[in-house]
Scaffold this active site. Structure first.
Site, mmCIF file in Angstrom:
data_model
loop_
_atom_site.group_PDB
_atom_site.id
_atom_site.type_symbol
_atom_site.label_atom_id
_atom_site.label_comp_id
_atom_site.label_asym_id
_atom_site.label_seq_id
_atom_site.Cartn_x
_atom_site.Cartn_y
_atom_site.Cartn_z
ATOM 1 N N ASN A 1 3.728 -44.150 12.839
ATOM 2 C CA ASN A 1 2.789 -43.160 12.289
ATOM 3 C C ASN A 1 1.463 -43.196 13.049
ATOM 4 O OD1 ASN A 1 4.670 -42.650 10.283
ATOM 5 N ND2 ASN A 1 3.635 -43.876 8.734
ATOM 6 N N GLY B 1 -3.512 -44.204 5.892
ATOM 7 C CA GLY B 1 -4.099 -45.407 6.503
ATOM 8 C C GLY B 1 -3.803 -45.488 7.992
ATOM 9 N N ASP B 2 -2.641 -45.031 8.392
ATOM 10 C CA ASP B 2 -2.267 -45.081 9.818
ATOM 11 C C ASP B 2 -3.072 -44.066 10.627
ATOM 12 O OD1 ASP B 2 -0.348 -46.989 9.087
ATOM 13 O OD2 ASP B 2 1.076 -45.429 8.565
ATOM 14 N N ALA B 3 -3.243 -42.868 10.052
ATOM 15 C CA ALA B 3 -4.071 -41.855 10.722
ATOM 16 C C ALA B 3 -5.518 -42.327 10.792
ATOM 17 C CB ALA B 3 -3.977 -40.535 9.957
#
Ligand SMILES: Nc1ncnc2c1ncn2[C@@H]1O[C@H](COP(=O)(O)OP(=O)(O)O)[C@@H](O)[C@H]1O
Ligand SMILES: O=P(O)(O)OC[C@H]1O[C@](O)(COP(=O)(O)O)[C@@H](O)[C@@H]1O
Length: 338
Positions: free
Chosen positions: A88, A279-281
């Site tokens: 991601n 959270g990944d972005a």
């Protein structure tokens, strides 16, 4: 290596160009919060980021509410796509014009093939080890507020080893971003990166309380965690081992503890659809923005915009682009469709 493109640097705030990429510079200079922070960067194009961790297949079920035992919720929507925090983050980085490589592992099955295909389609380079185990499948249950509960098995997603990453590939990278994975693998990758002067960030994710990642953090420069994970990290002394700890507060933005300095940004008022992958972005945005030597509050503003854009759309995969990010940073208001 990282190509830094600082396009506008002024003390007075007077900028005469306003077309194309310069529009965002102007917009920022018009915002009161940027009045003392006059450096307006373009994206860190070509930043080579190795993202090491899980590659999963996500099955997302939107429900009207999370049922209690013996209760029943209604499924309002259902979708599938490739997921896993490392991939991601890599997809978000690719959308923001960086040059990500995913190190991970999948099974010799359809889910593995589709995960590879989706990553390739978004411009992410992959180093995926094939395992005899099945590609890990995660079931993401998303409630009416966009909050997510996860059910999953491990499958193939921890079959890769640190030795699968060639030393020269690591040494040529600008950054190593580690996500939740086998602690020994993560610690070895972090140690090797630190030895090669490649900065390391770590986003251990929701399994942080159950795994000992202290050896990883002794080589990391940035720890990303959400509020729940931060409580555990603080209690177990992990905060002290990392120079920068960035805590994500969901709809309340984020705080960065950078040495003795604490910086906050309140985030953006969006309608949350699905916070999986937010959270990944966020991590992708923070890494690129903070690599530009600017005001740390700006890095958080960019990261929060990336997280908010991800939370506005269904699925853990968000196709980010700088135009949408700056639009949100500049106006403080979400675009109608993310
Ligand atoms: N409901 C929301 N409204 C606005 N921004 C959000 C929302 N949920 C998440 N975000 C953004 O995504 C970031 C990461 O989300 P969070 O849920 O805190 O972490 P994680 O997904 O890692 O558990 C937040 O810091 C924020 O920037
Ligand atoms: O909400 P987050 O932390 O950004 O992560 C979203 C991801 O979490 C997962 O459910 C589990 O990810 P990990 O196996 O990488 O921990 C993914 O499959 C999903 O894509």
């Amino acid at each position: 290596m990282l190509v830094r493109q600082l396009i506008g640097r002024t003390l007075s705030g007077t900028v005469t160009m306003c077309a194309g990429p310069f529009r965002s510079v102007l917009n920022m200079l018009h915002r009161p919060q940027w009045e003392t922070a006059m450096i307006a960067p373009l994206p860190a194009v070509d930043m080579r980021v190795i993202c090491a961790g899980h590659v999963n297949w996500d099955v997302t079920l939107h429900v009207d509410h999370l049922p209690k035992p013996d209760g029943e919720g209604r499924i309002t929507d259902r979708s599938q796509s490739s997921g896993g925090s490392a991939s991601n983050a890599a997809v978000a980085l690719a959308g923001l014009d960086a040059d990500p490589l995913v190190l991970g592992s999948v099974g010799r099955d359809d889910h593995g093939t589709m995960a590879r295909r989706e990553l390739a389609a978004t411009g992410v380079e992959t180093l995926l080890i094939e395992s005899d185990e099945a590609t890990a499948v995660k079931y993401l249950i998303v409630d009416e507020n966009g909050d997510v509960a996860v059910l999953g098995n491990d499958g193939a997603n921890e079959a890769f080893n640190a030795s699968d990453l060639p030393a020269e590939t690591l040494a040529e990278a600008d950054h190593l971003h580690l996500t939740g994975q086998n602690p020994t693998t993560a610690a070895t990758l972090a140690r090797d990166a630190a030895a090669a002067d490649v900065p390391v960030s770590f986003d251990p994710g929701r399994r942080l309380p159950y795994r000992d990642y202290s050896s990883v953090l002794s080589h990391a420069e940035i720890l990303f965690c959400n509020d729940r994970e931060a409580d555990h990290a603080r209690d177990s002394g992990l905060f002290e081992t990392v120079p920068t700890v960035v805590v994500k507060h969901g709809d309340c933005g984020a705080t960065a503890h950078i040495g003795d300095q604490t910086v906050t940004n309140a985030g953006y008022p969006i309608e949350s659809v699905d916070t999986a992958g937010a959270g990944d972005a966020f991590a992708a945005g923070y890494l690129l923005a903070s690599a530009q030597e600017t005001d740390p509050e700006r890095a958080l503003a960019v990261a929060n915009a990336c997280g908010a854009l991800a939370a506005q759309s269904s699925g853990a995969r968000t196709t980010l682009d700088w135009e949408s990010v700056w639009e949100l940073v500049d106006s403080g208001q979400p675009p109608e469709t993310a």
